[in-house]
Design an enzyme around this catalytic site. Structure first.
Site, PDB file in Angstrom:
ATOM      1  N   HIS B 261      15.858 -19.098 -67.968  1.00 52.88           N
ATOM      2  CA  HIS B 261      16.510 -17.847 -68.369  1.00 52.88           C
ATOM      3  C   HIS B 261      15.621 -17.062 -69.352  1.00 52.88           C
ATOM      4  O   HIS B 261      15.312 -15.887 -69.131  1.00 52.88           O
ATOM      5  CB  HIS B 261      17.864 -18.177 -69.019  1.00 52.88           C
ATOM      6  CG  HIS B 261      18.625 -16.988 -69.530  1.00 52.88           C
ATOM      7  ND1 HIS B 261      19.638 -16.394 -68.821  1.00 52.88           N
ATOM      8  CD2 HIS B 261      18.513 -16.280 -70.680  1.00 52.88           C
ATOM      9  CE1 HIS B 261      20.117 -15.369 -69.514  1.00 52.88           C
ATOM     10  NE2 HIS B 261      19.452 -15.276 -70.653  1.00 52.88           N
ATOM     11  N   GLU B 262      15.176 -17.726 -70.417  1.00 54.76           N
ATOM     12  CA  GLU B 262      14.356 -17.037 -71.419  1.00 54.76           C
ATOM     13  C   GLU B 262      13.011 -16.609 -70.826  1.00 54.76           C
ATOM     14  O   GLU B 262      12.431 -15.602 -71.265  1.00 54.76           O
ATOM     15  CB  GLU B 262      14.148 -17.922 -72.660  1.00 54.76           C
ATOM     16  CG  GLU B 262      15.427 -18.339 -73.394  1.00 54.76           C
ATOM     17  CD  GLU B 262      16.311 -17.176 -73.845  1.00 54.76           C
ATOM     18  OE1 GLU B 262      15.791 -16.057 -74.037  1.00 54.76           O
ATOM     19  OE2 GLU B 262      17.539 -17.377 -73.972  1.00 54.76           O
ATOM     20  N   HIS B 265      13.434 -13.149 -69.565  1.00 50.30           N
ATOM     21  CA  HIS B 265      13.311 -12.177 -70.663  1.00 50.30           C
ATOM     22  C   HIS B 265      11.836 -11.983 -71.033  1.00 50.30           C
ATOM     23  O   HIS B 265      11.372 -10.859 -71.245  1.00 50.30           O
ATOM     24  CB  HIS B 265      14.052 -12.691 -71.909  1.00 50.30           C
ATOM     25  CG  HIS B 265      15.553 -12.535 -71.864  1.00 50.30           C
ATOM     26  ND1 HIS B 265      16.165 -11.329 -71.665  1.00 50.30           N
ATOM     27  CD2 HIS B 265      16.556 -13.440 -72.017  1.00 50.30           C
ATOM     28  CE1 HIS B 265      17.494 -11.491 -71.707  1.00 50.30           C
ATOM     29  NE2 HIS B 265      17.745 -12.768 -71.906  1.00 50.30           N
ATOM     30  N   GLU B 291      18.844  -8.499 -69.613  1.00 45.43           N
ATOM     31  CA  GLU B 291      19.610  -9.628 -69.096  1.00 45.43           C
ATOM     32  C   GLU B 291      19.465  -9.725 -67.572  1.00 45.43           C
ATOM     33  O   GLU B 291      19.524 -10.819 -67.011  1.00 45.43           O
ATOM     34  CB  GLU B 291      21.083  -9.477 -69.504  1.00 45.43           C
ATOM     35  CG  GLU B 291      21.883 -10.751 -69.453  1.00 45.43           C
ATOM     36  CD  GLU B 291      21.422 -11.827 -70.440  1.00 45.43           C
ATOM     37  OE1 GLU B 291      20.612 -11.524 -71.350  1.00 45.43           O
ATOM     38  OE2 GLU B 291      21.860 -12.977 -70.286  1.00 45.43           O
TER      39      GLU B 291
END
Ligand SMILES: [Zn+2]
Ligand SMILES: [Zn+2]
EC number: 3.4.17.19
Lengths: 493, 493
Positions: B261-262, B265, B291
């Site tokens: 997930h990160e 980003h 997001e």
């Protein structure tokens, strides 16, 4: 609000920006991936400019002179004195010279990193000439303001209160006995048998050992960290001191002592007076006193028989796979007190180190006072290395006059701090030994009394007194090189 | 120098101070020992004040209006638009309200940390009331300036161009199918057998696995790092992106997907246009788009059959001591697509997550528009959780309306970004699948074509276009919730 209060608010703000610079500088050296360097450099240059603007803010001139008329306690008066010093140092140099020197310094340092590797004095000397010239201009302006010689004005940036007359005396004294003493020690050690480290000393194990030594030496891990960088340093802020080291997996000896050295710097910072946090009177007194604390930890405590003896069991426990003879107390002691003249200052033992400093002092003094040219440096280097240490650096610029970073960015006047530190450290230890049984403290692992002495006599004093007052107050006499000589004699002969 | 050039110089300077704030904030969360917190907090507050002063510098009003009259390229005009937006947002709120909200926010957040643990709504509500009241004042001032509703003015801080009319439509649509769909999925999964992780998943091994996934996903380690913090985040700067995670040594499943997930980003930040570095038009477009990239990596790529399949061999290699059945492709896939309504938003799966967001949206919208009181929050929470997820939070404030940090410091308007991100991500994947064989890319481990699409359609666009233009330009249509519904249906039914 009094003018003094306005000033403390201003200097507290300045300190908070210095805090940011310390964290970002530490990160750059320890954590930052290479690709972040460009943007980081720009951000830190912007911050440096902002800090310079705060140090030279136009209202300070008035505030400082108005505050002088206010009723101040002794500590407040000391703080005002240090504020004034900081302000004068920052304002006396015109902004365009500050910027020109900063740019020339970055250029020279950047080029030096490859030129040194290539032993390229010719290439280096054009950048170096520029830095010397701008530093000479800076020194002259500071000299006029301070009413002293050009070199003394630079020295004042690192060692306020010390001048070249005093250094000529101290180093002149040392010259009469250091070279013969070194010869005697080398002869004595010639017949000694010792075992060089061999085997794998894994980083994790070295780290564990280093942290053990730090804990033994009272490092407060709630207010600091140990990390890795290519050039060891002590950074951060008093409430969060960041020390670093580098590890060689084929030899733990240097790294362990490097950590002990930085722990000395760290405890000075951690021990500064909290009531003066962020205020100039609460900062470490000078570079030389800072080095006195690291050298107290490294040379006075760390390499003593008693301390090596106290560490031995733990060293053996951390490296269970290593030959016990190599890790014996006797062998470790020999490794940690080996004396050998060499090219490189940062690798020098405590006996030959002062010679490295003296030669740099003599060269940078004459450079700043415009008695010699930057072109003379290699020859002078070769000549003095031969005279002081019997080492030949002809044609070897890399391990000669190009070995240090200090001159690349114009930090002329810094080198004497190292040897002043060694002298202060020996004098402090002599004073401590007159009231405390130091060997017994080390043998029982209870160093609290030693640290309590340092804390009350040095750390807690911050910059309230001048260096000379501090030394006198702590030891009962002015700086006396005899303590250093006696220390070397008793350890090495 | 044109006014536009003066502005770019000013915003470059602002960006450099934001760089320092990002590094020091990262350090505070990952490296700083506890004892450093007081001084760090003060230094960062000082920096925040300085940044606020730069954003609201008095000369900007003139420069912005003068620059509007200059001849600008499309990109320059977009940059000027974003500069104006930043300036308006910063200047419209009086300094004393900014400070009051900041203080009330710190107080509330600080108290919340213990009050949440104690399930103490009563104690929390006095702090919360203050934050709500100050945020309402802020919202009203912003609403007047933007000529919109109070809530829409707050939304604009995170999702420029999105308003509650649009959200009411999107969420209203979703409400008609999300709860029945969730029920269907739960029933389908009820009979599924799977094995929960058990055994030791050492931090070093999890780290190695995480870095393997990051490399596979194109994270540039020359411009970023992976570290540990108690709350995972993506920080740093585009040339040095710092992502973090936390590890649970009894279960690697969440942490691995958290890293993925990160990484989404991070790649957005690393992929922003270098030619606009430090300029507002070069920043990430919105929280929702940010997001969308993390959820694209986590939900669209990371939890897909093909990606789990591609990771399986490496997971088994990293944990050789763990039961192979637990680490089988089939079992991992089940673990990574398990749907289960629960109390906690951050632990929710992608099917139930939007319900958590909708309920927060409805509450914060009505709070800002002063339709409800802060006192109504627990009851509304309980009622809506029951309606949307069939979960009872009566009396459980800790895992109910006190679970999130967002409202404690007054970040009303942020929550919708999470679900907008999920919708954007599904729409991007649909667009990509129309031109690229995504499964084949993942199976062969060559994701370059997918990243090239994201880079050219999203990352390289920075904030040049509005969000609506960007979505239309990238996918050929406006935001369409149908893509998200189809994604959930095809994965879970
Ligand atoms: Zn040192
Ligand atoms: Zn995210």
């Amino acid at each position: 609000m009094t003018y003094y209060q306005k000033l403390t608010a201003h200097f507290a703000k300045l300190d908070r920006f210095n805090h940011l610079a310390a964290v970002c500088g530490w990160d750059q050296a320890t954590m930052m991936p290479t690709g972040g360097n460009q943007a980081r450099g720009e951000a830190m240059a912007e911050l440096a400019l902002h800090i310079h603007q705060l140090r030279t803010a136009p209202q300070l001139a008035d505030w400082l002179s108005e505050a002088k008329e206010e009723t101040l306690s002794i500590i407040e008066a000391a703080n005002l004195r240090e504020m004034t010093r900081s302000w004068q140092q920052a304002t006396v140099i015109p902004d365009d010279l500050v910027q020109a020197k900063s740019l020339a310094g970055s250029r020279c340092e950047h080029a030096w990193r490859t030129q040194r590797a290539n032993n390229d004095w010719q290439g280096f000397s054009t950048h170096f000439a520029e830095v010397v010239s701008l530093s000479q201009q800076e020194a002259q302006i500071r000299a006029q303001a301070n009413n002293c010689s050009a070199y003394d004005a630079m020295l004042d940036l690192y060692e306020p209160g010390v001048d070249s007359a005093q250094l000529d005396g101290l180093f002149g004294d040392m010259k009469t006995w250091l070279t013969p003493l070194t010869q005697q020690i080398i002869e004595k050690q010639q017949s000694e048998q010792f075992i060089q480290p061999s085997g794998l000393f894994a980083v994790e194990q070295q780290q564990a050992l280093g942290k053990y030594a730090m804990a033994l030496l009272g490092f407060d891990f709630n207010h600091g960290r140990l990390d890795i960088s290519s050039h060891p340093f002590c950074g951060g802020t008093p409430s969060d001191v960041r020390i670093t080291t580098r590890y060689d997996e084929s030899d733990f000896v240097q790294s362990l002592m490097g950590i002990i050295h930085e722990t000395g710097h760290a405890r000075y910072e951690q021990g500064l007076p909290k009531s003066l946090a962020g205020q100039p009177a609460g900062f470490a007194r000078s570079m030389g006193l800072h080095e006195s604390q690291s050298l107290f930890f490294e040379m006075q405590l760390g390499r003593s028989d008693a301390f090596i003896s106290a560490l031995t069991a733990n060293i053996q426990r951390v490296f269970p796979h290593i030959d016990k003879a190599m890790l014996s107390e006797q062998n470790l002691l020999k490794l940690y007190t080996r004396v050998q003249p060499g090219f490189i200052r940062v690798d020098a033992d405590e006996v030959t180190y002062p010679a490295h400093v003296m030669l740099r002092y003599e060269i940078e003094r004459d450079l700043m006072n415009q008695k010699i040219s930057y072109r003379d440096v290699p020859d002078l280097w070769q000549h003095k290395m031969q005279a002081y240490l019997g080492v030949d650096t002809a044609g070897n610029f890399k391990d000669g006059c190009m070995q240090d970073i200090h001159w690349t960015d114009g930090s002329f006047g810094y080198f004497p701090s190292y040897t002043l530190g060694a002298m202060y450290a020996a004098q402090f230890m002599a004073a401590i030994k007159s009231v405390i049984d130091v060997n017994q403290c080390i043998q029982t692992g209870d160093l609290a009394a030693i640290f309590a002495w340092l804390e009350s006599h040095i750390w807690q004093k911050g910059s309230i007194m001048t260096t000379a007052e501090l030394i006198k107050h702590a030891t009962g006499e002015s700086l006396n090189v005899e303590h250093f000589r006696l220390h070397l004699q008793s350890r090495y002969l």
